[in-house]
Write a protein that holds these residues in place. Structure first.
Motif, PDB file in Angstrom:
ATOM      1  N   ASP A   1       0.865  -1.182   0.000  1.00  0.00           N
ATOM      2  CA  ASP A   1       0.000   0.000   0.000  1.00  0.00           C
ATOM      3  C   ASP A   1       0.900   1.230   0.000  1.00  0.00           C
ATOM      4  OD1 ASP A   1      -2.272   1.554   0.014  1.00  0.00           O
ATOM      5  OD2 ASP A   1      -2.766   1.226   2.117  1.00  0.00           O
ATOM      6  N   VAL A   2       0.390   2.340  -0.513  1.00  0.00           N
ATOM      7  CA  VAL A   2       1.113   3.612  -0.473  1.00  0.00           C
ATOM      8  C   VAL A   2       0.123   4.702  -0.087  1.00  0.00           C
ATOM      9  CG1 VAL A   2       2.857   2.972  -2.197  1.00  0.00           C
ATOM     10  CG2 VAL A   2       0.714   4.032  -2.944  1.00  0.00           C
ATOM     11  N   VAL A   3       0.657   5.882   0.223  1.00  0.00           N
ATOM     12  CA  VAL A   3      -0.203   7.007   0.601  1.00  0.00           C
ATOM     13  C   VAL A   3       0.203   8.231  -0.204  1.00  0.00           C
ATOM     14  CG1 VAL A   3      -0.822   8.622   2.445  1.00  0.00           C
ATOM     15  CG2 VAL A   3      -0.626   6.187   2.947  1.00  0.00           C
ATOM     16  N   MET A   4      -0.781   8.876  -0.801  1.00  0.00           N
ATOM     17  CA  MET A   4      -0.571  10.165  -1.455  1.00  0.00           C
ATOM     18  C   MET A   4      -0.600  11.222  -0.362  1.00  0.00           C
ATOM     19  SD  MET A   4      -2.858  11.744  -4.550  1.00  0.00           S
ATOM     20  CE  MET A   4      -2.616  13.390  -5.176  1.00  0.00           C
TER      21      MET A   4
ATOM     22  N   LEU B   1      -2.880   4.921   7.994  1.00  0.00           N
ATOM     23  CA  LEU B   1      -2.343   5.493   9.241  1.00  0.00           C
ATOM     24  C   LEU B   1      -0.985   4.905   9.597  1.00  0.00           C
ATOM     25  CD1 LEU B   1      -5.567   5.748  11.452  1.00  0.00           C
ATOM     26  CD2 LEU B   1      -4.178   7.654  10.611  1.00  0.00           C
ATOM     27  N   ALA B   2      -0.833   3.594   9.374  1.00  0.00           N
ATOM     28  CA  ALA B   2       0.455   2.946   9.683  1.00  0.00           C
ATOM     29  C   ALA B   2       1.560   3.498   8.783  1.00  0.00           C
ATOM     30  CB  ALA B   2       0.329   1.436   9.517  1.00  0.00           C
ATOM     31  N   ILE B   3       1.247   3.694   7.497  1.00  0.00           N
ATOM     32  CA  ILE B   3       2.248   4.229   6.554  1.00  0.00           C
ATOM     33  C   ILE B   3       2.590   5.672   6.906  1.00  0.00           C
ATOM     34  CG2 ILE B   3       2.642   4.910   4.151  1.00  0.00           C
ATOM     35  CD1 ILE B   3       0.950   2.450   3.351  1.00  0.00           C
ATOM     36  N   ILE B   4       1.565   6.475   7.205  1.00  0.00           N
ATOM     37  CA  ILE B   4       1.802   7.882   7.562  1.00  0.00           C
ATOM     38  C   ILE B   4       2.662   7.971   8.822  1.00  0.00           C
ATOM     39  CG2 ILE B   4       0.694  10.039   8.305  1.00  0.00           C
ATOM     40  CD1 ILE B   4      -1.800   9.023   6.671  1.00  0.00           C
TER      41      ILE B   4
ATOM     42  N   ILE C   1      -0.223   4.244  17.548  1.00  0.00           N
ATOM     43  CA  ILE C   1      -0.252   5.325  16.559  1.00  0.00           C
ATOM     44  C   ILE C   1      -1.128   6.429  17.139  1.00  0.00           C
ATOM     45  CG2 ILE C   1      -1.007   6.002  14.246  1.00  0.00           C
ATOM     46  CD1 ILE C   1      -0.479   3.095  13.371  1.00  0.00           C
ATOM     47  N   LEU C   2      -0.589   7.628  17.273  1.00  0.00           N
ATOM     48  CA  LEU C   2      -1.337   8.730  17.884  1.00  0.00           C
ATOM     49  C   LEU C   2      -2.296   9.341  16.864  1.00  0.00           C
ATOM     50  CD1 LEU C   2       1.461  10.483  19.997  1.00  0.00           C
ATOM     51  CD2 LEU C   2      -0.313   8.893  20.776  1.00  0.00           C
TER      52      LEU C   2
ATOM     53  N   ASN D   1       3.591  16.923  -3.696  1.00  0.00           N
ATOM     54  CA  ASN D   1       2.974  15.606  -3.590  1.00  0.00           C
ATOM     55  C   ASN D   1       4.077  14.587  -3.301  1.00  0.00           C
ATOM     56  OD1 ASN D   1       1.690  13.158  -3.955  1.00  0.00           O
ATOM     57  ND2 ASN D   1       1.063  13.532  -6.068  1.00  0.00           N
ATOM     58  N   TYR D   2       3.946  13.885  -2.167  1.00  0.00           N
ATOM     59  CA  TYR D   2       4.944  12.877  -1.795  1.00  0.00           C
ATOM     60  C   TYR D   2       4.273  11.517  -1.695  1.00  0.00           C
ATOM     61  CZ  TYR D   2       8.170  10.134   1.048  1.00  0.00           C
ATOM     62  OH  TYR D   2       8.996   9.126   1.504  1.00  0.00           O
ATOM     63  N   THR D   3       4.888  10.485  -2.270  1.00  0.00           N
ATOM     64  CA  THR D   3       4.338   9.127  -2.192  1.00  0.00           C
ATOM     65  C   THR D   3       4.972   8.408  -1.006  1.00  0.00           C
ATOM     66  OG1 THR D   3       4.143   9.117  -4.595  1.00  0.00           O
ATOM     67  CG2 THR D   3       3.847   7.017  -3.470  1.00  0.00           C
ATOM     68  N   ALA D   4       4.241   8.313   0.090  1.00  0.00           N
ATOM     69  CA  ALA D   4       4.736   7.627   1.284  1.00  0.00           C
ATOM     70  C   ALA D   4       4.465   6.129   1.172  1.00  0.00           C
ATOM     71  CB  ALA D   4       4.058   8.180   2.538  1.00  0.00           C
ATOM     72  N   GLY D   5       5.372   5.324   1.729  1.00  0.00           N
ATOM     73  CA  GLY D   5       5.192   3.878   1.735  1.00  0.00           C
ATOM     74  C   GLY D   5       6.029   3.143   0.716  1.00  0.00           C
TER      75      GLY D   5
END
Length: 361
Positions: free
Chosen positions: A152-155, A189-192, A242-243, A287-291
């Motif tokens: 999974d990834v996050v925008m 949330l885990a990726i962020i 995770i807060l 725009n950053y692709t997290a994960g």
């Protein structure tokens, strides 16, 4: 690469008929950028020259090659992805603009996989004219996810004063509610959480979660997703250290400046997060692709066909994308060093005392 070295950052051309190459020329005309990174532009020297001529008083200069071994850290390098003549028609949506945008992207991805470059900044593509049997993605993010086999990834949209991430990206509004699940929210949330720690250096990040419905459902009066899906997901995230907080009503959350109290905000769908972000980021959002295992950033705007080829494109967001890419590469290296040597930041006196105690054991 260690965090003390200059990263080699790949730059894709984007749609040849959009503002991507103009932004690249404007950005790297400032030689000071060579102090923070070694840029490698995946395009063609003739295409770059086409746009260089549309910009008055540009000091942009470059070296072009097809061999990574010849990259000079003191110069901008054009990595020639094609040799044939290409008809560039600024402002036109056609097959040519999309085909060469994909060629540029594919070659940059291969360079990342082969560790020839350390990170990637992507210029805008048009989602319609890149479609083919080889490229059937709604944008860069799902393509990168598939290319690097990410679960999974996050925008995540980043600016100096906020970060806004999305649960759903480029999907019709009619489909959004079906894709809002506890599993999806927990995964994002885990990726962020992980990204804020390793990519942004925040040890205990606080993440706000928005509701899906107006006024976060008004206790179930205008939708129950907040009660049945979102709030339980937030609770599960808290149980995993995770807060996360919320769900919050999206309109009041941004209007009252509540985003300033958090390290990131998770919005449920595209416009819910991007309209306030772009309004508040003042043209310098990224725009950053997290994960992903690699670092990829891009400006927070599209191809802007209406001003392409006119020398009028604002390079603020693209410049920030380059800075952010370099910063995250450096932060990841530093985070890796800290994990490998957790005493690295501890004073010599404390290290000595801990070592003495270990000896006494």
């Amino acid at each position: 690469m260690t965090h003390k070295q200059k990263p080699v950052i790949g730059i894709t051309s984007g749609d040849l008929n959009g503002i991507g190459l103009e932004l690249i020329v404007k950005t790297f005309a400032d030689a000071r950028l060579l102090d923070i990174c070694t840029p490698v532009i995946f395009a063609n020297n003739k295409a770059v020259n086409f746009y260089r001529k549309t910009i008055s008083e540009s000091n942009f200069s470059f070296f072009h090659t097809r061999e990574f071994e010849k990259i000079n850290p003191k110069q901008v390098t054009i990595f020639n992805c094609w040799e044939e003549e290409v008809n560039i028609t600024p402002g036109t949506l056609n097959e040519t603009g999309g085909r060469y945008a994909v060629t540029s992207l594919e070659m940059a991805i291969n360079a990342l996989k082969e560790k020839k470059i350390d990170g990637l900044v992507t210029a805008p593509i048009h989602k319609t004219n890149v479609q083919s049997e080889q490229f059937s993605y709604t944008g860069h993010t799902p393509y990168l996810k598939a290319s690097f086999n990410a679960k999974d990834v996050v925008m995540m949209m980043c600016a100096e004063n906020m970060r806004v991430a999305l649960v759903t990206e480029h999907v019709p509004i009619s489909e959004v509610a079906k894709q809002i699940t506890a599993e999806a929210i927990l995964s994002k949330l885990a990726i962020i959480h992980s990204s804020l720690q390793q990519d942004f250096g925040i040890s205990k990040p606080r993440i706000a979660v928005l509701g899906l419905n107006p006024h976060a459902g008004d206790e179930g009066l205008v939708g129950n997703e907040e009660q049945t899906i979102i709030a339980p997901a937030v609770k599960q995230a808290r149980n995993r250290n995770i807060l996360a907080f919320g769900p919050y009503s999206a309109d009041a959350f941004f209007a009252r400046g509540q985003y300033e109290k958090f390290d990131a905000v998770l919005a449920m769908y595209h416009d819910q997060g991007l309209i306030p972000f772009k309004s508040l980021a003042q043209g310098e959002g990224v725009n950053y692709t997290a994960g992903l295992e690699i670092v990829r950033t891009s400006p927070d705007h599209g191809v802007a066909f209406d001003i392409a080829g006119k020398g009028r494109a604002d390079g603020g967001s693209f410049l920030q994308a380059v800075y952010t890419c370099a910063d995250i590469i450096g932060q990841r290296a530093e985070y890796g060093e800290q994990r490998a040597n957790p005493l690295r930041k501890v004073s010599p006196e404390v290290v000595s005392r801990l070592e003495d105690e270990k000896i006494e054991e």
